[in-house]
Design an enzyme around this catalytic site. Structure first.
Site, PDB file in Angstrom:
ATOM      1  N   CYS A  62      48.994  44.142  43.226  1.00  0.00           N
ATOM      2  CA  CYS A  62      48.188  45.087  44.001  1.00  0.00           C
ATOM      3  C   CYS A  62      48.825  45.389  45.362  1.00  0.00           C
ATOM      4  CB  CYS A  62      46.785  44.530  44.190  1.00  0.00           C
ATOM      5  SG  CYS A  62      45.685  45.683  45.027  1.00  0.00           S
ATOM      6  N   CYS A  66      44.721  42.042  51.048  1.00  0.00           N
ATOM      7  CA  CYS A  66      43.512  41.218  51.220  1.00  0.00           C
ATOM      8  C   CYS A  66      43.907  39.725  51.286  1.00  0.00           C
ATOM      9  CB  CYS A  66      42.543  41.455  50.072  1.00  0.00           C
ATOM     10  SG  CYS A  66      42.254  43.214  49.758  1.00  0.00           S
ATOM     11  N   CYS A  69      43.231  37.199  48.374  1.00  0.00           N
ATOM     12  CA  CYS A  69      43.402  37.583  46.966  1.00  0.00           C
ATOM     13  C   CYS A  69      44.755  37.207  46.360  1.00  0.00           C
ATOM     14  CB  CYS A  69      43.169  39.079  46.818  1.00  0.00           C
ATOM     15  SG  CYS A  69      43.208  39.595  45.085  1.00  0.00           S
ATOM     16  N   CYS A 106      31.787  43.641  33.005  1.00  0.00           N
ATOM     17  CA  CYS A 106      32.457  44.174  34.201  1.00  0.00           C
ATOM     18  C   CYS A 106      33.969  44.126  34.020  1.00  0.00           C
ATOM     19  CB  CYS A 106      32.118  43.343  35.433  1.00  0.00           C
ATOM     20  SG  CYS A 106      30.370  43.128  35.695  1.00  0.00           S
ATOM     21  N   CYS A 137      30.240  48.014  33.977  1.00  0.00           N
ATOM     22  CA  CYS A 137      30.560  47.957  35.406  1.00  0.00           C
ATOM     23  C   CYS A 137      32.077  47.957  35.520  1.00  0.00           C
ATOM     24  CB  CYS A 137      29.991  46.663  35.996  1.00  0.00           C
ATOM     25  SG  CYS A 137      30.444  46.414  37.727  1.00  0.00           S
ATOM     26  N   CYS A 197      27.235  48.235  43.166  1.00  0.00           N
ATOM     27  CA  CYS A 197      27.334  46.777  43.229  1.00  0.00           C
ATOM     28  C   CYS A 197      28.249  46.497  44.417  1.00  0.00           C
ATOM     29  CB  CYS A 197      27.932  46.254  41.926  1.00  0.00           C
ATOM     30  SG  CYS A 197      28.370  44.505  41.985  1.00  0.00           S
ATOM     31  N   ARG A 269      24.021  38.266  43.312  1.00  0.00           N
ATOM     32  CA  ARG A 269      24.842  37.509  42.357  1.00  0.00           C
ATOM     33  C   ARG A 269      25.561  36.347  43.022  1.00  0.00           C
ATOM     34  NH1 ARG A 269      28.289  41.227  39.973  1.00  0.00           N
ATOM     35  NH2 ARG A 269      26.508  41.776  38.707  1.00  0.00           N
TER      36      ARG A 269
HETATM   37  N1  SAM Z   1      41.005  45.822  43.578  1.00  0.00           N
HETATM   38  C1  SAM Z   1      39.651  46.153  43.584  1.00  0.00           C
HETATM   39  C2  SAM Z   1      38.996  45.957  44.948  1.00  0.00           C
HETATM   40  O1  SAM Z   1      39.442  45.155  45.721  1.00  0.00           O
HETATM   41  O2  SAM Z   1      38.007  46.657  45.177  1.00  0.00           O
HETATM   42  C3  SAM Z   1      38.838  45.399  42.549  1.00  0.00           C
HETATM   43  C4  SAM Z   1      39.124  43.933  42.262  1.00  0.00           C
HETATM   44  S1  SAM Z   1      38.910  42.803  43.609  1.00  0.00           S
HETATM   45  C5  SAM Z   1      39.588  41.325  42.948  1.00  0.00           C
HETATM   46  C6  SAM Z   1      37.146  42.547  43.675  1.00  0.00           C
HETATM   47  C7  SAM Z   1      36.591  41.589  44.674  1.00  0.00           C
HETATM   48  O3  SAM Z   1      36.865  40.253  44.302  1.00  0.00           O
HETATM   49  C8  SAM Z   1      37.082  41.662  46.104  1.00  0.00           C
HETATM   50  O4  SAM Z   1      36.509  42.692  46.830  1.00  0.00           O
HETATM   51  C9  SAM Z   1      36.658  40.311  46.644  1.00  0.00           C
HETATM   52  O5  SAM Z   1      35.378  40.413  47.226  1.00  0.00           O
HETATM   53  C10 SAM Z   1      36.624  39.415  45.408  1.00  0.00           C
HETATM   54  N2  SAM Z   1      37.666  38.378  45.468  1.00  0.00           N
HETATM   55  C11 SAM Z   1      38.990  38.544  45.282  1.00  0.00           C
HETATM   56  N3  SAM Z   1      39.647  37.373  45.441  1.00  0.00           N
HETATM   57  C12 SAM Z   1      38.708  36.442  45.747  1.00  0.00           C
HETATM   58  C13 SAM Z   1      38.766  35.060  46.048  1.00  0.00           C
HETATM   59  N4  SAM Z   1      39.923  34.401  46.086  1.00  0.00           N
HETATM   60  N5  SAM Z   1      37.612  34.412  46.304  1.00  0.00           N
HETATM   61  C14 SAM Z   1      36.434  35.087  46.270  1.00  0.00           C
HETATM   62  N6  SAM Z   1      36.330  36.391  46.008  1.00  0.00           N
HETATM   63  C15 SAM Z   1      37.444  37.073  45.754  1.00  0.00           C
HETATM   64 FE1  SF4 Z   2      43.988  44.293  45.498  1.00  0.00          FE
HETATM   65 FE2  SF4 Z   2      42.924  41.879  45.438  1.00  0.00          FE
HETATM   66 FE3  SF4 Z   2      42.482  43.440  47.523  1.00  0.00          FE
HETATM   67 FE4  SF4 Z   2      41.367  44.055  45.123  1.00  0.00          FE
HETATM   68  S1  SF4 Z   2      40.941  42.274  46.384  1.00  0.00           S
HETATM   69  S2  SF4 Z   2      42.396  45.446  46.554  1.00  0.00           S
HETATM   70  S3  SF4 Z   2      42.987  43.311  43.756  1.00  0.00           S
HETATM   71  S4  SF4 Z   2      44.475  42.623  46.889  1.00  0.00           S
END
Ligand code: SAM
Ligand code: SF4
Ligand code: DTB
Length: 336
Positions: A62, A66, A69, A106, A137, A197, A269
Site C-alpha cells: 500500500c 499509516c 499498518c 467484509c 461491506c 462503517c 464493533r
Molecule cells: N486501505 C484501506 C484504508 O486504510 O481505508 C482499507 C484497509 S485498512 C487495513 C482498514 C483499517 O484497519 C484501518 O483504517 C485501521 O483502522 C485498521 N488497522 C490497520 N492496521 C491495524 C493494526 N495494526 N491494528 C489495528 N487496526 C489496524
Molecule cells: Fe494502506 Fe494500511 Fe493505511 Fe489501509 S491502513 S491505507 S492498507 S497503509
C-alpha cells in the site's frame, strides 16, 4: 441512577463537546458501566452480537504510510504485495463465512484509493456475495462519488473507512492522506445511500483527549455511522508503532462505553486486537455496549481469536449471533 442516563438515550446528539466527553471518560468506572449498559439495553438486545467475517482481497504494497499498518510499503516489514483476488476465491470464502454463521462479509484492500480500472471487479464481488444472502461491506481506501454510486448499484450495504484518531493526533500517525480526505470519502458513501462503517484505533500512544476527539468526530458526523469499529492496536514488527506502551485495558473498556453512550443506535464493533484481550475484558466490552465482532481466525494479515474459542466464549456468556432488527424503532441504523 446517575444523572444523564435518561437524557443520553432519548435522542441522537451530534453536538458533543470535548469537555463533556472527557467528563464521561472520567466518571467513576461503575457509573460509566451502568450508564453505558442502560443506554445499550434501551436500544439493543443486550445478548445479541453481530458477526462479520473479514477477507483481504488485495494484500500488501500500500502507498499510504499509516504508522500502525503492516501493509504499508513504507515500512521495512511490509507484507508481500499480492494482486487482487480472483472472484472464485472470494466466493469460496464467502460461502464458508455463511456456513460459519456470519451475517456480513467484509472485503478489505490495501489501496490508497479505488482505481476506476478495478471498480467492475469489486462490483462483481459485491454482487456475488450479496447473492448468497450475506450483507456486504468493503474497505478500499478513498472513494469518489461515481465509484460510490456504482458500488451501491452492485448491492453494497456498508463501506468501511475509519477516521482512525482525533484530528489533532492524526498527523503523528499518517502523513500521506488528510483527515479531510477521509471525511470527503465518508460524504460520498453517505450520499450514495451506503451505510457508513467508521471508527478508529486506540493504543497508538494517543491521549484520552484524543480518544474523546475521535469519538466526537464520529458522533458529530452529519449522520452517525451505522457501524463503529473500535480497534485496539495490533503491534506488528517493523511498523513504526511497534513497541509502544500497551493501553490500559480498563481505559479500552471506558472507550467502548463512551462510544455506546454517544452513538446509542450504532453497532459498536470490538474490532482488531481481541487476540490480546482476555475473555473477561471482552465480556466487559460486551457489557458496556460492544455488539459486533470479526469472527474467523484471521483479520486482514494478523491473527484473530480462533473460531472455536469465540463460540465457547459466546456460550459461556449466553450471547447469540444477532439476526434481525434491533429493538429501536428508529430507522437510522436499521439495515445494520
Ligand atoms: N486501505 C484501506 C484504508 O486504510 O481505508 C482499507 C484497509 S485498512 C487495513 C482498514 C483499517 O484497519 C484501518 O483504517 C485501521 O483502522 C485498521 N488497522 C490497520 N492496521 C491495524 C493494526 N495494526 N491494528 C489495528 N487496526 C489496524
Ligand atoms: Fe494502506 Fe494500511 Fe493505511 Fe489501509 S491502513 S491505507 S492498507 S497503509
Ligand atoms: C477495521 O476497522 N478493522 C479491520 C477492518 N476495519 C477492515 C481491519 C483490522 C486490520 C488489523 C491488522 C491486519 O490484520 O492487517
Amino acid at each position: 441512577m446517575p444523572e444523564n442516563v435518561a437524557e443520553t438515550q432519548a435522542t441522537i446528539r451530534q453536538d458533543w463537546k470535548q469537555e463533556e466527553v472527557e467528563a464521561l471518560f472520567a466518571l467513576p468506572f461503575n457509573d460509566l458501566l451502568y450508564q453505558a449498559q442502560t443506554v445499550h439495553r434501551q436500544n439493543f438486545d443486550p445478548n445479541a452480537v453481530q458477526i462479520s467475517t473479514l477477507l483481504s482481497i488485495k494484500t500488501g504494497g500500500c502507498a499510504e504510510d499509516c504508522g500502525y499498518c503492516p501493509q504499508s510499503a513504507h515500512h521495512p516489514s511490509a507484507v508481500k504485495a499480492e494482486p487482487l483476488m480472483p472472484l472464485e476465491q472470494v466466493m469460496k470464502s464467502a460461502n464458508e463465512a455463511k456456513d460459519a454463521g456470519a451475517s456480513r462479509f467484509c472485503m478489505g484492500a490495501a489501496w490508497r484509493n479505488l482505481k476506476d480500472r478495478d471498480v467492475e471487479r469489486v462490483a462483481a464481488m459485491v454482487e456475488g456475495v450479496k447473492s448468497l444472502g450475506l450483507e456486504t461491506c468493503v474497505t478500499l481506501g478513498m472513494l469518489e462519488e461515481h465509484q460510490a454510486k456504482r458500488l451501491k448499484e452492485a448491492g453494497l450495504d456498508y463501506y468501511n473507512h475509519n477516521l482512525d484518531t482525533s484530528p489533532e493526533f492524526y498527523g503523528d500517525i499518517i502523513t500521506t492522506r488528510t483527515y479531510e480526505d477521509r471525511l470527503n470519502t465518508l460524504g460520498h458513501v453517505r450520499d450514495a445511500g451506503i451505510n457508513v462503517c467508521s471508527g478508529g484505533i486506540v493504543g497508538m500512544g494517543e491521549s484520552r483527549k484524543d480518544r474523546a476527539g475521535l469519538l466526537i468526530s464520529l458522533a458529530n458526523l452529519p449522520t452517525q455511522p451505522q457501524s463503529v469499529p473500535i480497534n485496539l492496536l495490533v503491534q506488528v514488527e517493523g511498523t513504526p508503532l511497534n513497541g509502544i506502551d500497551n493501553l490500559d485495558s480498563l481505559e479500552f473498556v471506558r472507550t467502548i462505553a463512551v462510544a455506546r453512550i454517544m452513538m446509542p443506535k450504532s453497532f459498536v464493533r470490538l474490532s482488531a486486537g481481541r487476540e490480546n484481550m482476555s475473555d473477561e475484558m471482552q465480556a466487559m466490552c460486551f457489557l458496556v455496549g460492544a455488539n459486533s465482532i470479526f469472527y474467523g481466525d484471521k483479520l486482514l494479515t494478523t491473527d484473530n481469536p480462533d473460531a472455536n474459542h469465540d463460540q465457547q466464549l459466546f456460550k459461556r456468556l449466553g450471547i447469540n449471533p444477532w439476526v434481525g432488527e434491533e429493538k429501536s424503532e428508529d430507522k437510522q441504523c436499521s439495515a445494520a
